[in-house]
Design a protein around this motif. Structure first.
Motif, mmCIF file in Angstrom:
data_model
loop_
_atom_site.group_PDB
_atom_site.id
_atom_site.type_symbol
_atom_site.label_atom_id
_atom_site.label_comp_id
_atom_site.label_asym_id
_atom_site.label_seq_id
_atom_site.Cartn_x
_atom_site.Cartn_y
_atom_site.Cartn_z
ATOM 1 N N LEU A 150 0.843 -1.193 0.000
ATOM 2 C CA LEU A 150 0.000 0.000 0.000
ATOM 3 C C LEU A 150 0.880 1.245 0.000
ATOM 4 C CD1 LEU A 150 -2.592 1.690 0.403
ATOM 5 C CD2 LEU A 150 -2.429 1.176 2.858
ATOM 6 N N ARG A 151 0.662 2.123 -0.969
ATOM 7 C CA ARG A 151 1.374 3.398 -1.030
ATOM 8 C C ARG A 151 0.376 4.540 -0.936
ATOM 9 N NH1 ARG A 151 3.122 3.244 -5.824
ATOM 10 N NH2 ARG A 151 2.077 4.992 -6.839
ATOM 11 N N GLU A 152 0.571 5.411 0.033
ATOM 12 C CA GLU A 152 -0.279 6.592 0.197
ATOM 13 C C GLU A 152 0.524 7.826 -0.188
ATOM 14 O OE1 GLU A 152 -2.471 6.760 3.961
ATOM 15 O OE2 GLU A 152 -1.748 4.724 4.393
ATOM 16 N N GLU A 153 -0.087 8.702 -0.972
ATOM 17 C CA GLU A 153 0.613 9.905 -1.401
ATOM 18 C C GLU A 153 -0.382 11.051 -1.585
ATOM 19 O OE1 GLU A 153 2.510 8.896 -5.039
ATOM 20 O OE2 GLU A 153 0.729 7.963 -5.898
ATOM 21 N N PRO A 154 0.075 12.285 -1.392
ATOM 22 C CA PRO A 154 -0.806 13.441 -1.612
ATOM 23 C C PRO A 154 -1.289 13.476 -3.062
ATOM 24 C CG PRO A 154 1.206 14.083 -0.469
ATOM 25 C CD PRO A 154 1.422 12.683 -0.933
ATOM 26 N N PHE A 155 -2.521 13.888 -3.241
ATOM 27 C CA PHE A 155 -3.090 13.985 -4.583
ATOM 28 C C PHE A 155 -4.182 15.047 -4.548
ATOM 29 C CE2 PHE A 155 -6.051 12.660 -7.957
ATOM 30 C CZ PHE A 155 -5.175 12.571 -9.029
ATOM 31 N N GLU A 156 -3.920 16.168 -5.108
ATOM 32 C CA GLU A 156 -4.831 17.308 -5.012
ATOM 33 C C GLU A 156 -5.365 17.676 -6.390
ATOM 34 O OE1 GLU A 156 -2.789 20.416 -2.974
ATOM 35 O OE2 GLU A 156 -2.567 19.264 -1.110
ATOM 36 N N GLU A 157 -6.294 16.854 -6.849
ATOM 37 C CA GLU A 157 -6.974 17.112 -8.113
ATOM 38 C C GLU A 157 -8.453 16.806 -7.953
ATOM 39 O OE1 GLU A 157 -5.350 15.132 -11.482
ATOM 40 O OE2 GLU A 157 -3.282 15.764 -11.080
ATOM 41 N N GLY A 206 -10.754 17.971 -6.136
ATOM 42 C CA GLY A 206 -11.245 17.893 -4.763
ATOM 43 C C GLY A 206 -10.649 16.785 -3.936
ATOM 44 N N ALA A 207 -9.736 15.982 -4.502
ATOM 45 C CA ALA A 207 -9.118 14.896 -3.744
ATOM 46 C C ALA A 207 -8.030 15.433 -2.823
ATOM 47 C CB ALA A 207 -8.525 13.862 -4.692
ATOM 48 N N VAL A 208 -7.722 14.671 -1.760
ATOM 49 C CA VAL A 208 -6.663 15.065 -0.829
ATOM 50 C C VAL A 208 -5.503 14.061 -0.845
ATOM 51 C CG1 VAL A 208 -8.215 16.344 0.687
ATOM 52 C CG2 VAL A 208 -7.848 13.895 1.101
ATOM 53 N N SER A 209 -5.787 12.817 -1.251
ATOM 54 C CA SER A 209 -4.717 11.820 -1.308
ATOM 55 C C SER A 209 -5.119 10.679 -2.230
ATOM 56 C CB SER A 209 -4.391 11.269 0.088
ATOM 57 O OG SER A 209 -5.489 10.531 0.611
ATOM 58 N N ARG A 210 -4.139 9.856 -2.567
ATOM 59 C CA ARG A 210 -4.394 8.685 -3.393
ATOM 60 C C ARG A 210 -3.682 7.484 -2.782
ATOM 61 N NH1 ARG A 210 -4.001 8.940 -9.789
ATOM 62 N NH2 ARG A 210 -6.167 9.557 -9.438
ATOM 63 N N TRP A 211 -4.407 6.380 -2.669
ATOM 64 C CA TRP A 211 -3.827 5.130 -2.199
ATOM 65 C C TRP A 211 -3.693 4.186 -3.399
ATOM 66 C CZ3 TRP A 211 -6.420 3.091 2.916
ATOM 67 C CH2 TRP A 211 -6.419 4.117 3.869
ATOM 68 N N THR A 212 -2.540 3.575 -3.525
ATOM 69 C CA THR A 212 -2.332 2.580 -4.571
ATOM 70 C C THR A 212 -1.955 1.252 -3.909
ATOM 71 O OG1 THR A 212 -1.582 4.276 -6.131
ATOM 72 C CG2 THR A 212 -1.093 1.979 -6.677
ATOM 73 N N VAL A 213 -2.813 0.265 -4.080
ATOM 74 C CA VAL A 213 -2.572 -1.074 -3.534
ATOM 75 C C VAL A 213 -2.167 -1.970 -4.704
ATOM 76 C CG1 VAL A 213 -3.499 -2.964 -2.156
ATOM 77 C CG2 VAL A 213 -4.401 -0.633 -1.849
ATOM 78 N N THR A 214 -0.956 -2.504 -4.649
ATOM 79 C CA THR A 214 -0.423 -3.296 -5.755
ATOM 80 C C THR A 214 -0.151 -4.723 -5.302
ATOM 81 O OG1 THR A 214 0.652 -1.306 -6.644
ATOM 82 C CG2 THR A 214 1.378 -3.435 -7.514
ATOM 83 N N HIS A 215 -0.695 -5.679 -6.046
ATOM 84 C CA HIS A 215 -0.432 -7.080 -5.733
ATOM 85 C C HIS A 215 0.991 -7.421 -6.169
ATOM 86 C CE1 HIS A 215 -0.832 -11.491 -5.710
ATOM 87 N NE2 HIS A 215 -1.791 -11.276 -4.830
ATOM 88 N N SER A 216 1.753 -8.017 -5.259
ATOM 89 C CA SER A 216 3.181 -8.231 -5.482
ATOM 90 C C SER A 216 3.477 -9.216 -6.604
ATOM 91 C CB SER A 216 3.848 -8.715 -4.192
ATOM 92 O OG SER A 216 3.633 -7.796 -3.143
ATOM 93 N N LYS A 217 2.564 -10.174 -6.861
ATOM 94 C CA LYS A 217 2.811 -11.194 -7.876
ATOM 95 C C LYS A 217 2.154 -10.867 -9.213
ATOM 96 C CE LYS A 217 3.380 -15.021 -4.585
ATOM 97 N NZ LYS A 217 2.865 -16.350 -4.158
ATOM 98 N N SER A 218 0.884 -10.495 -9.184
ATOM 99 C CA SER A 218 0.148 -10.299 -10.434
ATOM 100 C C SER A 218 0.278 -8.892 -10.999
ATOM 101 C CB SER A 218 -1.333 -10.613 -10.220
ATOM 102 O OG SER A 218 -1.920 -9.654 -9.352
ATOM 103 N N GLY A 219 0.630 -7.917 -10.123
ATOM 104 C CA GLY A 219 0.692 -6.534 -10.577
ATOM 105 C C GLY A 219 -0.662 -5.837 -10.624
ATOM 106 N N GLU A 220 -1.735 -6.541 -10.256
ATOM 107 C CA GLU A 220 -3.057 -5.918 -10.190
ATOM 108 C C GLU A 220 -3.022 -4.767 -9.196
ATOM 109 O OE1 GLU A 220 -6.375 -9.228 -10.528
ATOM 110 O OE2 GLU A 220 -4.718 -9.894 -9.256
ATOM 111 N N ARG A 221 -3.870 -3.753 -9.454
ATOM 112 C CA ARG A 221 -3.856 -2.575 -8.591
ATOM 113 C C ARG A 221 -5.269 -2.135 -8.219
ATOM 114 N NH1 ARG A 221 -1.166 2.162 -11.372
ATOM 115 N NH2 ARG A 221 -2.233 1.280 -13.172
#
Length: 226
Positions: free
Chosen positions: A56-63, A65-80
């Motif tokens: 899980l990667r959390e990072e600021p994202f201000e577009e 009206g958003a305040v942040s974006r979380w990206t959850v990446t599966h380590s084997k398949s690369g699905e997100r």
């Protein structure tokens, strides 16, 4: 366990794509790394989720009206799973500690033990892989292979009702994401199966097996596969 209530939209990127428009939802982040997104309905079934191993990667994202974006990446398949967070209403973490596991009804637990011992009840050539096969949402009662070597997940109940079919459906969704097991089909086994549960199971490609508890204990005859 981390519980976050937030207004968010969710995008899944993998073999298929899916989008959940902006709404207030519950996000669960468990100690095993799994992330699931829930609405205030659908009982305990998530709207979308990612099983471990994932990051899980959390990072600021201000577009927009958003305040942040979380990206959850599966380590084997690369699905997100991409969660665009617009507003955080609650963010709470709590250590649950070790869980003792599910204590099942005595007859149900014994049925599992007997069926695992006499797995041929399900059909000629069946072989046991494991009882209580672990998944991110709980253990599958029995994992086995049929005569062709295909993987079969078995859910055992004393009384087979719709919620048991739903439970097995969720297990199958998870297990079929594992390339080492897929394709996985399901068997719903019980002493008594309600007509509505049988119809739902059939509609989902799940076989139903009626188990005779006394016969299993005496090994006099096998359950019937429908």
């Amino acid at each position: 366990m981390r519980l976050v209530i937030a207004r968010c939209s969710v995008d899944y990127a993998g073999k298929l794509t899916a989008h959940l428009p902006s709404a207030v939802r519950l996000i669960m982040v468990k100690a095993d790394g799994s992330v699931s997104i829930h609405a205030d309905d659908r009982a305990y079934k998530p709207l979308n989720w990612m099983n471990p191993p994932c990051s899980l990667r959390e990072e600021p994202f201000e577009e927009n009206g958003a305040v942040s974006r979380w990206t959850v990446t599966h380590s084997k398949s690369g699905e997100r799973l991409i969660l665009t967070i617009e507003e955080v209403l609650l963010d709470h973490g709590h250590e649950l500690g070790p869980d003792p596991g599910l204590v099942k009804d005595g007859v149900e637990a014994h049925l599992q033990e007997l069926l695992a011992e006499h797995i041929g009840t399900l059909g000629e050539g069946y072989s046991l892989v494991r009882r209580e096969y672990p998944t991110a949402i709980g253990p599958v009662d029995i994992l086995c292979r049929d005569a062709t070597g295909a993987t079969v997940a078995v859910e055992i109940k004393r009384r087979g009702e719709i919620d048991g079919v739903e439970q097995l459906t969720r297990y199958l969704e998870l297990l079929n994401r594992d390339p080492l097991l897929a394709p996985v089909r399901g068997v719903f086994a019980a002493q008594e199966i309600k007509p509505q549960a049988r119809v739902l199971a059939t509609d989902r490609g799940i076989d139903c097996v009626t188990l005779d508890y006394d016969a299993l204990r005496g090994i006099e005859h096998e359950g019937t596969l429908f």
